[in-house]
Design a protein around this motif. Structure first.
Motif, PDB file in Angstrom:
ATOM      1  N   GLU A  96     -12.602  27.295 -53.118  1.00 35.98           N
ATOM      2  CA  GLU A  96     -13.007  27.133 -54.507  1.00 35.98           C
ATOM      3  C   GLU A  96     -14.257  26.275 -54.701  1.00 35.98           C
ATOM      4  OE1 GLU A  96     -10.128  25.684 -57.237  1.00 35.98           O
ATOM      5  OE2 GLU A  96     -10.950  26.877 -58.873  1.00 35.98           O
ATOM      6  N   PHE A 120     -13.561  12.851 -52.057  1.00 25.79           N
ATOM      7  CA  PHE A 120     -14.051  12.280 -50.806  1.00 25.79           C
ATOM      8  C   PHE A 120     -12.923  11.944 -49.828  1.00 25.79           C
ATOM      9  CE2 PHE A 120     -17.461  11.830 -53.810  1.00 25.79           C
ATOM     10  CZ  PHE A 120     -18.566  12.166 -53.061  1.00 25.79           C
ATOM     11  N   ALA A 121     -11.741  12.510 -50.071  1.00 27.88           N
ATOM     12  CA  ALA A 121     -10.606  12.215 -49.194  1.00 27.88           C
ATOM     13  C   ALA A 121     -10.896  12.625 -47.754  1.00 27.88           C
ATOM     14  CB  ALA A 121      -9.350  12.928 -49.707  1.00 27.88           C
ATOM     15  N   ALA A 122     -11.644  13.737 -47.576  1.00 28.73           N
ATOM     16  CA  ALA A 122     -11.890  14.231 -46.223  1.00 28.73           C
ATOM     17  C   ALA A 122     -12.979  13.439 -45.508  1.00 28.73           C
ATOM     18  CB  ALA A 122     -12.270  15.708 -46.264  1.00 28.73           C
ATOM     19  N   SER A 127      -2.321  23.240 -53.456  1.00 30.68           N
ATOM     20  CA  SER A 127      -2.202  23.987 -54.715  1.00 30.68           C
ATOM     21  C   SER A 127      -3.567  24.403 -55.208  1.00 30.68           C
ATOM     22  CB  SER A 127      -1.568  23.111 -55.787  1.00 30.68           C
ATOM     23  OG  SER A 127      -0.606  22.291 -55.248  1.00 30.68           O
ATOM     24  N   PRO A 128      -3.611  25.478 -55.952  1.00 28.14           N
ATOM     25  CA  PRO A 128      -4.863  25.783 -56.621  1.00 28.14           C
ATOM     26  C   PRO A 128      -5.186  24.691 -57.640  1.00 28.14           C
ATOM     27  CG  PRO A 128      -3.137  27.299 -57.306  1.00 28.14           C
ATOM     28  CD  PRO A 128      -2.558  26.421 -56.251  1.00 28.14           C
ATOM     29  N   ALA A 129      -6.414  24.681 -58.081  1.00 29.10           N
ATOM     30  CA  ALA A 129      -6.852  23.639 -58.993  1.00 29.10           C
ATOM     31  C   ALA A 129      -6.007  23.629 -60.257  1.00 29.10           C
ATOM     32  CB  ALA A 129      -8.304  23.888 -59.369  1.00 29.10           C
ATOM     33  N   ARG A 174      -4.980  23.862 -63.921  1.00 29.92           N
ATOM     34  CA  ARG A 174      -5.548  24.639 -65.025  1.00 29.92           C
ATOM     35  C   ARG A 174      -5.335  23.887 -66.328  1.00 29.92           C
ATOM     36  NH1 ARG A 174      -8.090  26.648 -62.077  1.00 29.92           N
ATOM     37  NH2 ARG A 174      -7.704  28.418 -60.754  1.00 29.92           N
ATOM     38  N   ALA A 185     -13.656  21.739 -61.266  1.00 37.13           N
ATOM     39  CA  ALA A 185     -14.170  22.435 -62.438  1.00 37.13           C
ATOM     40  C   ALA A 185     -13.066  23.350 -62.964  1.00 37.13           C
ATOM     41  CB  ALA A 185     -15.388  23.255 -62.070  1.00 37.13           C
ATOM     42  N   LYS A 232     -12.111  18.190 -40.466  1.00 32.06           N
ATOM     43  CA  LYS A 232     -12.044  18.427 -41.913  1.00 32.06           C
ATOM     44  C   LYS A 232     -13.387  18.884 -42.454  1.00 32.06           C
ATOM     45  CE  LYS A 232      -8.552  14.886 -42.652  1.00 32.06           C
ATOM     46  NZ  LYS A 232      -8.520  13.430 -42.781  1.00 32.06           N
ATOM     47  N   PRO A 258     -17.097  16.260 -56.509  1.00 35.61           N
ATOM     48  CA  PRO A 258     -16.393  16.508 -55.250  1.00 35.61           C
ATOM     49  C   PRO A 258     -15.460  15.349 -54.916  1.00 35.61           C
ATOM     50  CG  PRO A 258     -18.653  15.838 -54.813  1.00 35.61           C
ATOM     51  CD  PRO A 258     -18.521  15.950 -56.309  1.00 35.61           C
ATOM     52  N   GLU A 264     -11.867  26.684 -64.705  1.00 35.47           N
ATOM     53  CA  GLU A 264     -12.375  28.029 -64.880  1.00 35.47           C
ATOM     54  C   GLU A 264     -12.589  28.355 -66.350  1.00 35.47           C
ATOM     55  OE1 GLU A 264     -10.280  30.532 -62.066  1.00 35.47           O
ATOM     56  OE2 GLU A 264     -10.403  32.123 -63.555  1.00 35.47           O
ATOM     57  N   ALA A 282      -7.978  29.125 -52.908  1.00 35.40           N
ATOM     58  CA  ALA A 282      -7.926  27.720 -53.328  1.00 35.40           C
ATOM     59  C   ALA A 282      -8.848  26.878 -52.456  1.00 35.40           C
ATOM     60  CB  ALA A 282      -6.488  27.203 -53.252  1.00 35.40           C
TER      61      ALA A 282
END
Lengths: 165, 450
Positions: free
Chosen positions: A128, B387-389, B434-436, B438, B375, A53, B385, B377, A125
């Motif tokens: 980003e 921290f799941a990863a 998914s994208p961030a 909005r 953030a 990851k 950030p 747009e 995505a």
């Protein structure tokens, strides 16, 4: 002293539990591909791969890395034998100043390891969290697509070295 | 004997018939005749504009426009303890939306939760608040919705178990919980306060999330604004039970509701982000009124909410000694922003001010630590950030325990591991595919920023 596995090799490092991984990589192991950008986890230039990851190494303390596999850009390929992701970035001339590119490549690499044919949307995505102030975004996008094609056709990928799936 | 039996039978029959008639009166609602969809040009432009602002205050798009879907076309699954209810299409499409609804039919839906065909609507649609919306405001909302782009999107079938799948049951629910009286101004209060009360208790339906619900899904009148659940988040108590370390003021609320963050409180994320996004585009006077009223609802803080600093220092020392792993994670992963002295929104809030850490419910903190704050747009928005990863559940748990012990005077959370596992299950999928999210305005064409 703790053991840190980086790019398939074990290193004995003398670091505090709360030292960020980035400092150990750059200062102790002299692996300078990962860059110090903001130090706040907001720019992405310090990204490396931990157990498959992409993580921001400036906000990952050593205490989280016991038993984990760290992969840096140095672990993917060499100047003589660049990995597909590195070749793709060179062939697309995706770097201008280049500061953000190692981080971009590492997150793209992690993406391609779990999704070998990402769509444009998915790449956008995924990348980003990464900032690039030179504005080579379109070339970076093309480079990730190119890397996906290269990995598809490459018989041996040096990327497999040291990176858990 | 026979005669008296007959009399008794007659009485029983009469009672049964009366009961049936009463039940019928409670349950049955007539259909309102369909109309030809009105010409959008027939609505006054100023009325449509007012309707737009009201729809933003009502946060209509949050449920009626799922992510990536067409505006107001519905289809959002709303999980409830009784099953899943899908939001409906409120575009003026004649077949699948509200194109054939007259204004009277629209107003009836807002006031008593009945659709044009005469079916009872589930109270997921918060008509228990919309009873307070005035005729003029309903007219403006109707004008706004009837001038949107019609979208052909058939409503999805609700997934409810018996007896909740019987719309008759809703009539019973209404009998128990729906008050039909509309908002009456309090002459002892200012016009601004009254405007705020009208919006908060009515269209803005703040209590729908911030008031806990009873076993039948109705807001508990005795626990107004004491904190509730929404999706996988906790909607904080906004009455005197608020755990906010610094008491909320009208000014702080105004900034928070308008900008999505406040230096004394942190950021509005999770479901509140959409609310703030919508409120950033409506007249400032309405947001100010909401803030004034809400500040008065939250009342005078209970004593001891602001801890003396020597206590804070002692807590910090003890927390580090008892939980060195949590302390190490905090130092490397959190302190660089949260102790950086950089002001919000780009710097992190002083965690001693965080309601998430002092709240009785750890879900919001788990969600934020795992997913971070993307953030937005084009906006001056907070960023963090996720921290799941980089952390497993045990490590997140150590961190959360440390934050709780160091930055609040509350007792440790129970079942933390379960909460974290659940937050990881629900949030990471959302993050990675998914994208961030909005901050989508109610109508992207008409976005107005102060």
């Amino acid at each position: 002293m703790m053991t840190l596995k980086v790019n398939g090799r074990e290193h004995q490092v003398d670091a505090e539990a709360d030292t960020p991984l980035l400092y150990v990589l750059r200062d102790d192991l002299k692996l300078n591909a990962a860059k110090y950008g903001c130090g706040l986890g907001q720019c992405g230039s310090c990204t490396v791969i931990v157990d498959g990851k992409a993580v921001l190494s400036c906000v990952v303390p050593m205490v989280l890395l016991e038993g984990k596999q760290v992969t840096t850009l140095e672990g993917l390929g060499t100047i003589a034998e660049p990995a597909p992701i590195q070749r793709a970035f060179m062939e697309e001339q995706a770097a201008q100043c280049g500061y953000c590119i190692p981080g971009m490549m590492m997150r793209a690499q992690a993406l391609l390891q779990k999704n070998s044919k990402p769509t444009d949307e998915q790449i956008r995505a995924e990348l980003e969290p990464h900032l690039c102030r030179c504005g080579t975004h379109m070339r970076i996008l093309r480079a990730v697509h190119r890397a996906a094609r290269l990995m598809d056709t490459a018989d041996v990928s040096p990327a497999a070295n040291g990176s858990a799936r | 004997m026979r005669a008296s039996t007959r009399i008794i039978a007659g009485i029983v029959a009469a009672v049964l018939i009366a009961a049936a008639v009463a039940a019928f009166a409670i349950v049955w609602r007539p259909a309102i005749a369909g109309i030809d969809p009105p010409d959008p040009q027939s609505f006054d432009a100023a009325l449509v504009k007012r309707g737009r602002d009201l729809a933003a205050i009502g946060n209509c798009s949050d449920c009626h426009t799922p992510r990536g879907a067409k505006n107001f076309a519905g289809g959002l699954p709303v999980p409830t303890p009784f099953g899943t209810i899908f939001s409906t299409n409120i575009t003026p499409d004649p077949e699948t939306g509200i194109g054939r609804w007259s204004e009277a039919a629209f107003r009836r839906a807002m006031r008593s939760g009945v659709n044009r065909e005469g079916q009872h609507l589930y109270p997921t649609f918060p008509y228990d608040h919309f009873t307070n919306v005035s005729d003029e405001d309903d007219r403006a909302l109707y004008a706004f919705l009837m001038t949107r782009q019609p979208v052909r999107a058939a409503p999805r079938e609700n997934q409810l178990s018996f007896p909740f799948n019987q719309r008759l049951a809703i009539a019973g629910w209404k009998l128990l919980f729906l008050r039909h009286d509309t908002y009456r101004p309090d002459p002892r209060q200012s016009a601004e306060w009254n405007r705020g009360a009208y919006l908060v208790e009515g269209l803005a339906h703040c209590g729908a999330c911030h008031t806990p619900r009873n076993a039948l899904g109705a807001e508990r009148v005795s626990a107004r604004f004491a904190g509730g659940d929404v999706d996988d988040w906790h909607a904080y108590a906004i009455n005197e039970q608020s755990r906010s370390p610094v008491p909320w003021t009208a000014d702080a609320l105004f900034t928070y509701l308008r900008e999505g963050w406040h230096p004394d409180h942190g950021t509005a994320r999770g479901p509140m982000a959409k609310v703030v996004s919508n409120l950033s585009s409506v007249p400032a006077s309405d947001v100010r009124a909401i803030a004034v009223y809400t500040a008065s609802v939250s009342g005078t803080p209970t004593s001891g909410r602001t801890g003396p600093s020597e206590d804070a220092l002692a807590r910090a020392k003890k927390a580090s000694q008892t939980n060195p792993v949590g302390a190490s994670i905090y130092t490397a992963a959190c302190a660089s922003c949260h102790e950086g002295g950089r002001p919000l929104p780009y710097g992190g809030v002083d965690l001693g001010l965080s309601t998430a850490i002092s709240s009785p419910d750890p879900r919001n903190l788990a969600n934020i630590v795992l997913s971070g704050i993307d953030a937005v747009e084009g906006e001056r928005s907070p960023i963090m950030p996720g921290f799941a990863a980089s952390m497993n559940d045990d490590q997140v748990s150590a961190l959360l325990n440390y934050l709780r012990a160091r930055f609040s005077d509350q007792s440790a959370w129970t079942d933390l591991k379960k909460t974290i596992a659940e937050a990881r299950r629900t949030q990471t999928v959302f993050l990675q595919t998914s994208p961030a999210p909005r901050n989508a305005p109610a109508d992207p064409q008409q976005r107005e920023k102060p």
